[in-house]
Design a protein around this motif. Structure first.
Motif, PDB file in Angstrom:
ATOM      1  N   ALA A   1       0.829  -1.208   0.000  1.00 56.84           N
ATOM      2  CA  ALA A   1       0.000   0.000   0.000  1.00 56.84           C
ATOM      3  C   ALA A   1       0.860   1.252   0.000  1.00 56.84           C
ATOM      4  O   ALA A   1       0.555   2.231  -0.701  1.00 56.84           O
ATOM      5  CB  ALA A   1      -0.929  -0.007   1.204  1.00 56.84           C
TER       6      ALA A   1
ATOM      7  N   LEU B   1       2.345   1.645  -3.524  1.00 57.81           N
ATOM      8  CA  LEU B   1       1.304   2.029  -4.477  1.00 57.81           C
ATOM      9  C   LEU B   1       0.915   3.492  -4.299  1.00 57.81           C
ATOM     10  O   LEU B   1       0.714   4.220  -5.283  1.00 57.81           O
ATOM     11  CB  LEU B   1       0.080   1.126  -4.323  1.00 57.81           C
ATOM     12  CG  LEU B   1       0.295  -0.344  -4.719  1.00 57.81           C
ATOM     13  CD1 LEU B   1      -0.965  -1.160  -4.407  1.00 57.81           C
ATOM     14  CD2 LEU B   1       0.665  -0.481  -6.183  1.00 57.81           C
ATOM     15  N   ASN B   2       0.799   3.928  -3.057  1.00 59.03           N
ATOM     16  CA  ASN B   2       0.512   5.343  -2.803  1.00 59.03           C
ATOM     17  C   ASN B   2       1.625   6.224  -3.343  1.00 59.03           C
ATOM     18  O   ASN B   2       1.370   7.302  -3.908  1.00 59.03           O
ATOM     19  CB  ASN B   2       0.329   5.590  -1.307  1.00 59.03           C
ATOM     20  CG  ASN B   2      -1.012   5.097  -0.799  1.00 59.03           C
ATOM     21  OD1 ASN B   2      -2.000   5.088  -1.530  1.00 59.03           O
ATOM     22  ND2 ASN B   2      -1.060   4.675   0.452  1.00 59.03           N
TER      23      ASN B   2
ATOM     24  N   CYS C   1       1.249   6.530  -7.101  1.00 59.59           N
ATOM     25  CA  CYS C   1       0.148   7.445  -7.429  1.00 59.59           C
ATOM     26  C   CYS C   1       0.591   8.896  -7.254  1.00 59.59           C
ATOM     27  O   CYS C   1       0.260   9.765  -8.081  1.00 59.59           O
ATOM     28  CB  CYS C   1      -1.067   7.147  -6.552  1.00 59.59           C
ATOM     29  SG  CYS C   1      -1.885   5.576  -6.907  1.00 59.59           S
TER      30      CYS C   1
ATOM     31  N   ALA D   1      -6.557  -6.486  -7.950  1.00 58.40           N
ATOM     32  CA  ALA D   1      -6.778  -5.519  -6.871  1.00 58.40           C
ATOM     33  C   ALA D   1      -5.713  -4.425  -6.910  1.00 58.40           C
ATOM     34  O   ALA D   1      -6.007  -3.244  -6.703  1.00 58.40           O
ATOM     35  CB  ALA D   1      -6.768  -6.231  -5.520  1.00 58.40           C
ATOM     36  N   VAL D   2      -4.469  -4.812  -7.185  1.00 62.88           N
ATOM     37  CA  VAL D   2      -3.388  -3.839  -7.294  1.00 62.88           C
ATOM     38  C   VAL D   2      -3.613  -2.941  -8.504  1.00 62.88           C
ATOM     39  O   VAL D   2      -3.459  -1.714  -8.423  1.00 62.88           O
ATOM     40  CB  VAL D   2      -2.031  -4.571  -7.394  1.00 62.88           C
ATOM     41  CG1 VAL D   2      -0.928  -3.620  -7.821  1.00 62.88           C
ATOM     42  CG2 VAL D   2      -1.685  -5.224  -6.058  1.00 62.88           C
TER      43      VAL D   2
ATOM     44  N   ARG E   1      -6.416  -2.193  -9.907  1.00 64.93           N
ATOM     45  CA  ARG E   1      -7.552  -1.303  -9.630  1.00 64.93           C
ATOM     46  C   ARG E   1      -7.100  -0.075  -8.838  1.00 64.93           C
ATOM     47  O   ARG E   1      -7.593   1.032  -9.051  1.00 64.93           O
ATOM     48  CB  ARG E   1      -8.620  -2.059  -8.842  1.00 64.93           C
ATOM     49  CG  ARG E   1      -9.768  -1.179  -8.355  1.00 64.93           C
ATOM     50  CD  ARG E   1     -10.901  -1.998  -7.781  1.00 64.93           C
ATOM     51  NE  ARG E   1     -10.435  -2.914  -6.759  1.00 64.93           N
ATOM     52  CZ  ARG E   1     -11.188  -3.876  -6.223  1.00 64.93           C
ATOM     53  NH1 ARG E   1     -12.433  -4.053  -6.637  1.00 64.93           N
ATOM     54  NH2 ARG E   1     -10.700  -4.661  -5.287  1.00 64.93           N
ATOM     55  N   TYR E   2      -6.149  -0.258  -7.949  1.00 63.39           N
ATOM     56  CA  TYR E   2      -5.699   0.823  -7.085  1.00 63.39           C
ATOM     57  C   TYR E   2      -4.918   1.880  -7.852  1.00 63.39           C
ATOM     58  O   TYR E   2      -5.012   3.072  -7.547  1.00 63.39           O
ATOM     59  CB  TYR E   2      -4.816   0.244  -5.967  1.00 63.39           C
ATOM     60  CG  TYR E   2      -4.584   1.169  -4.805  1.00 63.39           C
ATOM     61  CD1 TYR E   2      -5.459   1.206  -3.730  1.00 63.39           C
ATOM     62  CD2 TYR E   2      -3.480   2.012  -4.772  1.00 63.39           C
ATOM     63  CE1 TYR E   2      -5.244   2.054  -2.660  1.00 63.39           C
ATOM     64  CE2 TYR E   2      -3.251   2.871  -3.707  1.00 63.39           C
ATOM     65  CZ  TYR E   2      -4.150   2.878  -2.657  1.00 63.39           C
ATOM     66  OH  TYR E   2      -3.931   3.722  -1.592  1.00 63.39           O
TER      67      TYR E   2
END
Length: 281
Positions: free
Chosen positions: A190, A193-194, A197, A215-216, A218-219
């Motif tokens: 997480a 991934l943040n 982004c 799921a990854v 989608r994030y």
């Protein structure tokens, strides 16, 4: 994001085969997509789907048998000859691998690794390099302690952040991430991934996120391209694809995620049934 502008990155009819026994194994079969500036595309599939071969073609580690790759409308050379051409290709598209050790020298500190990349790409002033190293580390949430450390002295998440900083050092137009968070714990996933982004929002870099994990995708991603047996079986906005998957393989990927009432035996049967069907649908 405009869809009429020239794509930042475009794959046009990519095909890649390998020698297998007495014949040829088709790893990627006429793959096409367009990624626009600031966009994020997820390429999804399980082992053997062709997604990693696609990633390697995008960065020049594999050469397509057919098709072409364009950056801002200009073809990227299939083969680069000479130092200048290799550096230009590296500056255009960078890759972050699942295992940071593939891009981090175990014998060199993180700070020295970043400085070496900058020097290789023409930053000759030591003071400027040092400041840029600090900027890169700050961008990925690392500091002086991590700069002085060898890769083995960092956690998995810190190493992956350092690998991302190394890729960003040349200010690439596109960043390809090949299963870049799959080896990390969920909480560390997480964080990374943040980070991605944030980098995408701040820099406008294009992301190609290669993963088996919807799921990854989608994030992080706007669009998802699902590969099965080397072919594209779906390519749609992520929200639409997850809400109403149209291909049996996409539905299988979603069903394979553990959930209440999950039946691994039933998933296995569906997988065998799908594998027994003809490749072309």
């Amino acid at each position: 994001m405009s869809t009429t502008a020239v794509p930042l990155l475009q794959a046009d009819g990519l095909r890649k085969t390998y020698q297998s026994g007495g014949g040829r194994l088709v790893a990627v079969d006429h793959l096409s997509f367009a990624l626009h500036a600031g966009g994020a595309l997820g390429i999804v599939g399980e082992s053997g789907s062709g997604k990693t071969t696609t990633a390697r073609m995008l960065v020049g580690l594999e050469q397509p048998d057919e098709g072409r790759i364009l950056l801002q409308g200009a073809p990227l050379a299939a083969r680069t000859r000479g130092r200048a051409a290799r550096l230009a290709r590296a500056k255009a598209v960078q890759i972050v691998f699942q295992d940071p050790y593939l891009s981090l020298d175990a014998r060199i500190s993180i700070g020295a690794t970043l400085a070496g990349v900058l020097r290789l790409h023409g930053c000759t002033d030591a003071t400027v390099r040092a400041e840029r190293v600090r900027e890169l580390l700050a961008q990925v949430g690392l500091g002086e302690r991590e700069a002085a450390a060898l890769p083995r002295h960092l956690s998995g998440g810190q190493r992956q952040r350092a690998a991302i900083a190394r890729a960003l050092a040349v200010e690439p137009a596109v960043l390809v991430l090949d299963e870049a968070v799959s080896a990390l714990d969920v909480s560390v996933q997480a964080q990374v991934l943040n980070l991605l982004c944030d980098i995408r929002r701040e820099t406008g870099i294009g992301l190609v996120f290669v993963s088996h994990d919807l799921a990854v995708v989608r994030y992080v991603c706007d669009e998802a391209l699902v590969m099965y047996r080397g072919r594209t079986v779906e390519h749609r906005p992520v929200a639409d694809l997850l809400a109403d998957p149209g291909h049996p393989y996409t539905r299988l990927l979603l069903a394979s995620v553990p959930h209440p009432g999950w039946d691994p035996d039933a998933i296995g049967r569906r997988r065998r049934d799908l594998a027994a069907e003809p490749a072309a649908r």
